[in-house]
Design a protein around this motif. Structure first.
Motif, PDB file in Angstrom:
ATOM      1  N   GLY A 308      28.225  87.068  77.335  1.00  0.00           N
ATOM      2  CA  GLY A 308      27.580  86.548  78.543  1.00  0.00           C
ATOM      3  C   GLY A 308      27.919  85.119  78.905  1.00  0.00           C
ATOM      4  N   PRO A 309      29.183  84.688  78.793  1.00  0.00           N
ATOM      5  CA  PRO A 309      29.483  83.290  79.134  1.00  0.00           C
ATOM      6  C   PRO A 309      29.508  83.020  80.634  1.00  0.00           C
ATOM      7  N   THR A 310      29.584  84.096  81.458  1.00  0.00           N
ATOM      8  CA  THR A 310      29.698  83.909  82.911  1.00  0.00           C
ATOM      9  C   THR A 310      28.454  84.463  83.594  1.00  0.00           C
ATOM     10  N   THR A 311      27.834  83.668  84.436  1.00  0.00           N
ATOM     11  CA  THR A 311      26.654  84.189  85.146  1.00  0.00           C
ATOM     12  C   THR A 311      27.117  85.160  86.237  1.00  0.00           C
ATOM     13  N   ALA A 312      26.201  86.007  86.688  1.00  0.00           N
ATOM     14  CA  ALA A 312      26.566  87.004  87.706  1.00  0.00           C
ATOM     15  C   ALA A 312      27.029  86.316  88.986  1.00  0.00           C
ATOM     16  N   ALA A 313      26.387  85.191  89.351  1.00  0.00           N
ATOM     17  CA  ALA A 313      26.775  84.494  90.584  1.00  0.00           C
ATOM     18  C   ALA A 313      28.197  83.946  90.456  1.00  0.00           C
ATOM     19  N   ALA A 314      28.510  83.348  89.312  1.00  0.00           N
ATOM     20  CA  ALA A 314      29.860  82.789  89.113  1.00  0.00           C
ATOM     21  C   ALA A 314      30.898  83.907  89.067  1.00  0.00           C
ATOM     22  N   ASP A 315      30.506  85.011  88.502  1.00  0.00           N
ATOM     23  CA  ASP A 315      31.401  86.164  88.388  1.00  0.00           C
ATOM     24  C   ASP A 315      31.876  86.619  89.769  1.00  0.00           C
ATOM     25  N   LYS A 316      30.961  86.615  90.693  1.00  0.00           N
ATOM     26  CA  LYS A 316      31.252  87.049  92.061  1.00  0.00           C
ATOM     27  C   LYS A 316      32.296  86.106  92.680  1.00  0.00           C
ATOM     28  N   VAL A 317      32.097  84.799  92.452  1.00  0.00           N
ATOM     29  CA  VAL A 317      33.036  83.805  93.001  1.00  0.00           C
ATOM     30  C   VAL A 317      34.419  84.015  92.386  1.00  0.00           C
ATOM     31  N   LEU A 318      34.475  84.237  91.079  1.00  0.00           N
ATOM     32  CA  LEU A 318      35.769  84.435  90.404  1.00  0.00           C
ATOM     33  C   LEU A 318      36.458  85.680  90.949  1.00  0.00           C
ATOM     34  N   GLU A 319      35.672  86.732  91.132  1.00  0.00           N
ATOM     35  CA  GLU A 319      36.236  87.981  91.638  1.00  0.00           C
ATOM     36  C   GLU A 319      36.821  87.763  93.039  1.00  0.00           C
ATOM     37  N   ASP A 320      36.083  87.078  93.888  1.00  0.00           N
ATOM     38  CA  ASP A 320      36.568  86.823  95.254  1.00  0.00           C
ATOM     39  C   ASP A 320      37.850  85.999  95.235  1.00  0.00           C
ATOM     40  N   ARG A 321      37.966  85.117  94.222  1.00  0.00           N
ATOM     41  CA  ARG A 321      39.163  84.268  94.140  1.00  0.00           C
ATOM     42  C   ARG A 321      40.330  84.975  93.464  1.00  0.00           C
ATOM     43  N   GLY A 322      40.090  86.186  92.948  1.00  0.00           N
ATOM     44  CA  GLY A 322      41.159  86.948  92.295  1.00  0.00           C
ATOM     45  C   GLY A 322      41.436  86.514  90.864  1.00  0.00           C
ATOM     46  N   VAL A 323      40.496  85.793  90.256  1.00  0.00           N
ATOM     47  CA  VAL A 323      40.675  85.421  88.844  1.00  0.00           C
ATOM     48  C   VAL A 323      40.428  86.682  88.011  1.00  0.00           C
ATOM     49  N   VAL A 324      41.320  86.941  87.045  1.00  0.00           N
ATOM     50  CA  VAL A 324      41.158  88.132  86.203  1.00  0.00           C
ATOM     51  C   VAL A 324      40.208  87.785  85.054  1.00  0.00           C
ATOM     52  N   VAL A 325      39.093  88.482  84.973  1.00  0.00           N
ATOM     53  CA  VAL A 325      38.137  88.222  83.883  1.00  0.00           C
ATOM     54  C   VAL A 325      38.124  89.433  82.959  1.00  0.00           C
ATOM     55  N   VAL A 326      38.531  89.214  81.697  1.00  0.00           N
ATOM     56  CA  VAL A 326      38.406  90.296  80.714  1.00  0.00           C
ATOM     57  C   VAL A 326      36.982  90.185  80.175  1.00  0.00           C
ATOM     58  N   PRO A 327      36.108  91.172  80.485  1.00  0.00           N
ATOM     59  CA  PRO A 327      34.676  91.002  80.215  1.00  0.00           C
ATOM     60  C   PRO A 327      34.344  91.060  78.728  1.00  0.00           C
ATOM     61  N   ASP A 328      33.266  90.376  78.396  1.00  0.00           N
ATOM     62  CA  ASP A 328      32.804  90.321  77.002  1.00  0.00           C
ATOM     63  C   ASP A 328      32.723  91.694  76.328  1.00  0.00           C
ATOM     64  N   ILE A 329      32.191  92.706  77.028  1.00  0.00           N
ATOM     65  CA  ILE A 329      31.981  93.983  76.323  1.00  0.00           C
ATOM     66  C   ILE A 329      33.302  94.601  75.868  1.00  0.00           C
ATOM     67  N   LEU A 330      34.399  94.153  76.467  1.00  0.00           N
ATOM     68  CA  LEU A 330      35.714  94.592  76.001  1.00  0.00           C
ATOM     69  C   LEU A 330      36.353  93.510  75.112  1.00  0.00           C
ATOM     70  N   ALA A 331      36.410  92.277  75.631  1.00  0.00           N
ATOM     71  CA  ALA A 331      37.179  91.221  74.952  1.00  0.00           C
ATOM     72  C   ALA A 331      36.663  90.909  73.549  1.00  0.00           C
ATOM     73  N   ASN A 332      35.341  90.958  73.347  1.00  0.00           N
ATOM     74  CA  ASN A 332      34.856  90.603  72.003  1.00  0.00           C
ATOM     75  C   ASN A 332      34.423  91.826  71.176  1.00  0.00           C
ATOM     76  N   ALA A 333      34.891  93.003  71.588  1.00  0.00           N
ATOM     77  CA  ALA A 333      34.497  94.232  70.871  1.00  0.00           C
ATOM     78  C   ALA A 333      35.291  94.457  69.585  1.00  0.00           C
ATOM     79  N   GLY A 334      36.208  93.555  69.259  1.00  0.00           N
ATOM     80  CA  GLY A 334      36.954  93.696  67.997  1.00  0.00           C
ATOM     81  C   GLY A 334      36.020  93.673  66.793  1.00  0.00           C
ATOM     82  N   GLY A 335      34.948  92.878  66.894  1.00  0.00           N
ATOM     83  CA  GLY A 335      34.018  92.763  65.767  1.00  0.00           C
ATOM     84  C   GLY A 335      33.299  94.071  65.504  1.00  0.00           C
TER      85      GLY A 335
END
Ligand code: NAD
Length: 406
Positions: A308-335
């Motif tokens: 949860g490092p990104t708030t939902a509001a910030a996430d929306k801004v990143l998405e609109d800007r085309g920033v690729v976000v690999v989400p926590d539920i995938l990126a940190n699932a190695g553990g």
């Protein structure tokens, strides 16, 4: 997380009844933990275990010890575990536990008594086929060893598969300490491939330098990425030519903090996430990328090592800007993936080499990334929405096959 669940459920066209099933935790237990303190006084602590969903297998999730743990938080984290296990296709549902206490004010023997009494109180819902806890905030392999021992003494046999994150000589898995950082590195590499970016041309900023951030940075450095900056709770370091990560980690090992490390500029933490770089890896704590700082973030790719490092509001801004976000539920699932490997090894009584653990982790992370990426293209959504769609869809399809026992 609730809005992420609802958005994915909308994409899947889930009806209100199914949504209700998936929103509602299967079981919630609140227990009293009376303890004789070292000074002879008696105190009662409160403990929780929430099992969100076990349609795909036994529940899995950490136990945290913290003064401000509350039931709502444990409930939300338990659901999060359901989706995390599902997105990487490991056969577990989600759970979470917590004990309201301040470990800093407790002696080792008080912590041991709290852990053993808590385990005894939730024992009826624990077990290798029911619910398999793991370490979380302020709990560690010693805590897991106490839980395993308490459970085993009650069951009159050594049952290592009842918890994961155990010491190696007690049924732990090789490769577990590095697993989350390794998963972060693999997710980063796979995301960059889709953008045609090569490690040797890619600069990275990592927030945090603990288990996830430190190891993630080390593995990224080994793959040829230029890691420009790392931080800890006290401040950050920066070197425009790239940090010598093994040297930084050796410094942390010796001094416990980045302060004093010479081959870098020292900067305050404010602004670290805004450094010019290709990839940002927030791997410290939650709510770091917010509507306050999101406009100043320059990275093209964000790989969420932390939960949860990104708030939902910030996430929306990143998405609109085309920033690729690999989400926590995938990126940190190695553990949690290697926790699953630990459970498998305990049940087999046969332990794998580190090479085998790492290559199976690699396979799981690469396949999961590919599946999320394909889902994102299919629904024309972000990787985060795709991860939720995939995770929820897997649980729903099992639910439809199993039906409701009544
Ligand atoms: P850790 O305690 O080992 O390390 C945390 C690091 O972040 C430390 O270097 C600390 O100094 C730093 N930090 C904390 N607050 C900071 C801040 N505000 N600014 C900069 N640095 C800060 O913890 P960890 O195990 O590395 O976990 C980090 C995150 O990853 C957490 O969100 C955790 O829930 C998540 N996570 C961990 C695992 C795992 O296997 N360890 C698995 C999944 C998710």
């Amino acid at each position: 997380m609730a809005e992420r669940f609802e958005a994915a459920a909308d994409h899947l066209g889930l009806d209100p009844g199914v949504r209700d099933v998936l929103r509602t935790p299967d079981r919630e237990l609140t227990v009293a933990i009376p303890i004789s303190m070292d000074d002879g006084s008696l105190r009662v602590f409160k403990g929780y275990r929430v099992q969100h969903n076990f349609l795909r297998g036994p529940c899995k999730g950490g136990i945290r010890f913290a003064p401000d743990v509350h039931l709502d938080e444990v409930r939300a984290l338990a659901a999060w575990m359901t989706w995390k296990c599902s997105v990487v296709g490991i056969p577990f549902g989600g759970a979470k536990g917590g004990v309201v206490c301040n470990p800093r004010e407790l002696s080792i023997s008080e912590l041991e008594r709290i852990t053993r009494r808590y385990t005894t109180s939730i024992m009826d819902i624990l077990g290798p086929d029911r619910d398999v806890p793991a370490p979380d905030m302020n709990t560690n392999e010693q805590t897991m060893a106490w839980i395993m021992d308490t459970y085993s003494m009650h069951h009159r046999r050594t049952s290592t598969a009842v918890v994961t994150g155990k010491p190696l000589n007690l049924g732990g898995s090789r490769g577990r300490p590095e697993a989350t950082g390794r998963g972060v590195m693999i997710s980063c590499r796979e995301a960059l491939k889709t953008l045609g970016m090569r490690p040797e041309d890619t600069s990275v900023v990592v927030q945090g330098s603990g288990n996830v951030g430190g190891i993630g940075a080390l593995l990224l450095h080994r793959e040829g990425y230029k890691v420009l900056s790392l931080s800890d709770i006290y401040g950050s370091i920066y070197n425009e030519d790239g940090l010598d990560i093994p040297a930084v980690l050796a410094w942390i090992q010796k001094h416990r903090r980045l302060d004093g490390y010479e081959e870098a500029e020292h900067l305050p933490n404010e602004g670290q996430l805004e450094i010019e770089c290709d990839v940002l890896v927030p791997a410290a704590t939650e709510n770091q990328i917010t509507s306050e700082n999101v406009d100043r973030i320059k990275a093209r790719v964000i790989v969420e090592g932390a939960n949860g490092p990104t708030t939902a509001a910030a996430d929306k801004v990143l998405e609109d800007r085309g920033v690729v976000v690999v989400p926590d539920i995938l990126a940190n699932a190695g553990g949690v993936t290697v926790s699953y490997f630990e459970w498998v090894q305990d049940r087999m009584g046969y332990f794998w080499t580190e090479e085998i653990v790492n290559s199976r982790l690699e396979q799981t992370m690469v396949n999961s990334f590919e599946e999320v990426h394909t889902t994102a293209k299919k629904y024309d959504v972000s990787l985060r929405s795709a991860a939720y769609i995939l995770a929820i869809d897997r649980v729903v399809s099992v639910y439809r096959m199993r039906g409701i026992f009544a």
